[in-house]
Design a protein around this motif. Structure first.
Motif, PDB file in Angstrom:
ATOM      1  N   PHE A   1       0.818  -1.213   0.000  1.00 42.72           N
ATOM      2  CA  PHE A   1       0.000   0.000   0.000  1.00 42.72           C
ATOM      3  C   PHE A   1       0.852   1.263   0.000  1.00 42.72           C
ATOM      4  CE2 PHE A   1      -3.148  -3.111   1.437  1.00 42.72           C
ATOM      5  CZ  PHE A   1      -4.153  -2.825   0.533  1.00 42.72           C
ATOM      6  N   GLY A   2       1.999   1.212   0.666  1.00 45.36           N
ATOM      7  CA  GLY A   2       2.909   2.357   0.638  1.00 45.36           C
ATOM      8  C   GLY A   2       3.444   2.608  -0.760  1.00 45.36           C
ATOM      9  N   SER A   3       3.798   1.541  -1.467  1.00 47.75           N
ATOM     10  CA  SER A   3       4.277   1.665  -2.846  1.00 47.75           C
ATOM     11  C   SER A   3       3.186   2.225  -3.742  1.00 47.75           C
ATOM     12  CB  SER A   3       4.723   0.304  -3.398  1.00 47.75           C
ATOM     13  OG  SER A   3       5.814  -0.186  -2.694  1.00 47.75           O
ATOM     14  N   TYR A   4       1.975   1.741  -3.558  1.00 45.27           N
ATOM     15  CA  TYR A   4       0.864   2.242  -4.368  1.00 45.27           C
ATOM     16  C   TYR A   4       0.696   3.748  -4.176  1.00 45.27           C
ATOM     17  CZ  TYR A   4      -3.741   3.442  -5.970  1.00 45.27           C
ATOM     18  OH  TYR A   4      -4.777   4.070  -6.609  1.00 45.27           O
ATOM     19  N   THR A   5       0.686   4.179  -2.931  1.00 38.25           N
ATOM     20  CA  THR A   5       0.485   5.596  -2.639  1.00 38.25           C
ATOM     21  C   THR A   5       1.609   6.446  -3.230  1.00 38.25           C
ATOM     22  OG1 THR A   5      -0.686   5.037  -0.611  1.00 38.25           O
ATOM     23  CG2 THR A   5       0.177   7.271  -0.769  1.00 38.25           C
TER      24      THR A   5
ATOM     25  N   ASP B   1      -3.769   5.102 -11.848  1.00 36.81           N
ATOM     26  CA  ASP B   1      -4.158   4.093 -10.857  1.00 36.81           C
ATOM     27  C   ASP B   1      -3.765   2.685 -11.290  1.00 36.81           C
ATOM     28  OD1 ASP B   1      -5.212   6.127  -9.307  1.00 36.81           O
ATOM     29  OD2 ASP B   1      -7.231   5.884 -10.103  1.00 36.81           O
ATOM     30  N   LEU B   2      -3.957   2.383 -12.561  1.00 37.22           N
ATOM     31  CA  LEU B   2      -3.601   1.064 -13.082  1.00 37.22           C
ATOM     32  C   LEU B   2      -2.102   0.809 -12.944  1.00 37.22           C
ATOM     33  CD1 LEU B   2      -4.682  -1.447 -14.721  1.00 37.22           C
ATOM     34  CD2 LEU B   2      -3.872  -0.237 -16.731  1.00 37.22           C
ATOM     35  N   ASN B   3      -1.301   1.776 -13.364  1.00 40.94           N
ATOM     36  CA  ASN B   3       0.152   1.604 -13.304  1.00 40.94           C
ATOM     37  C   ASN B   3       0.699   1.629 -11.878  1.00 40.94           C
ATOM     38  OD1 ASN B   3       1.224   1.271 -16.068  1.00 40.94           O
ATOM     39  ND2 ASN B   3       0.020   3.117 -16.393  1.00 40.94           N
ATOM     40  N   ALA B   4       0.098   2.411 -11.015  1.00 44.09           N
ATOM     41  CA  ALA B   4       0.518   2.407  -9.608  1.00 44.09           C
ATOM     42  C   ALA B   4       0.204   1.055  -8.970  1.00 44.09           C
ATOM     43  CB  ALA B   4      -0.171   3.537  -8.842  1.00 44.09           C
ATOM     44  N   GLY B   5      -0.927   0.466  -9.327  1.00 43.93           N
ATOM     45  CA  GLY B   5      -1.273  -0.870  -8.825  1.00 43.93           C
ATOM     46  C   GLY B   5      -0.324  -1.937  -9.329  1.00 43.93           C
ATOM     47  N   LEU B   6       0.030  -1.860 -10.605  1.00 43.59           N
ATOM     48  CA  LEU B   6       1.006  -2.801 -11.169  1.00 43.59           C
ATOM     49  C   LEU B   6       2.345  -2.681 -10.447  1.00 43.59           C
ATOM     50  CD1 LEU B   6       0.329  -2.252 -14.989  1.00 43.59           C
ATOM     51  CD2 LEU B   6      -0.199  -4.307 -13.696  1.00 43.59           C
TER      52      LEU B   6
END
Length: 134
Positions: free
Chosen positions: A24-28, A57-62
């Protein structure tokens, strides 16, 4: 008995908490950095278009899945080997044997297969979550 139900729970907790924090930290972090790069006018207050928001959002999730899987995969591989090991074989034995046979790569068996499954899932999950969140 009742205690047997929770056997191994501490080991799962020991790895799950830091890995989820990394996920979750990486996503943020990735989401914030990608937003900065997508904005063409440099103004932080300007809203992104629907397609820009979806791409961010898609790329942050990846990316979050890629980061988290680097810590989760070795733990999962060791856990799976322990589950099928004969009674009396411990974590040190399993890790030692894996390292002796395959080196550090042994701890990442199946990492690419996992990424092919879970990275798209994470990207779609976060894209959908961000779209529908209140």
């Amino acid at each position: 008995g009742f205690r047997g139900f929770y056997r191994g729970f501490s080991a799962v907790l020991l790895m799950s908490v830091p890995t989820q924090a990394l996920y979750f930290g990486s996503y943020t972090y990735l989401r914030q950095e990608l937003e900065k790069r997508v904005r063409t006018d440099g103004a932080e207050s300007s809203p992104l278009t629907f397609s820009q928001r979806a791409a961010v959002d898609l790329n942050a999730g990846l990316g979050a899945e890629l980061m988290a899987s680097t810590t989760w995969t070795p733990y999962d591989i060791v856990k799976q080997r322990l589950q099928v090991a004969p009674q009396g074989i411990g974590i040190v034995d399993v890790c030692g044997e894996m390292f002796a046979k395959k080196g550090i790569r042994g701890f990442y068996s199946g990492w690419s297969s996992g990424i092919m499954v879970y990275a798209p899932f994470s990207g779609i999950f976060f894209c959908t979550y961000e779209f529908f969140k209140p």
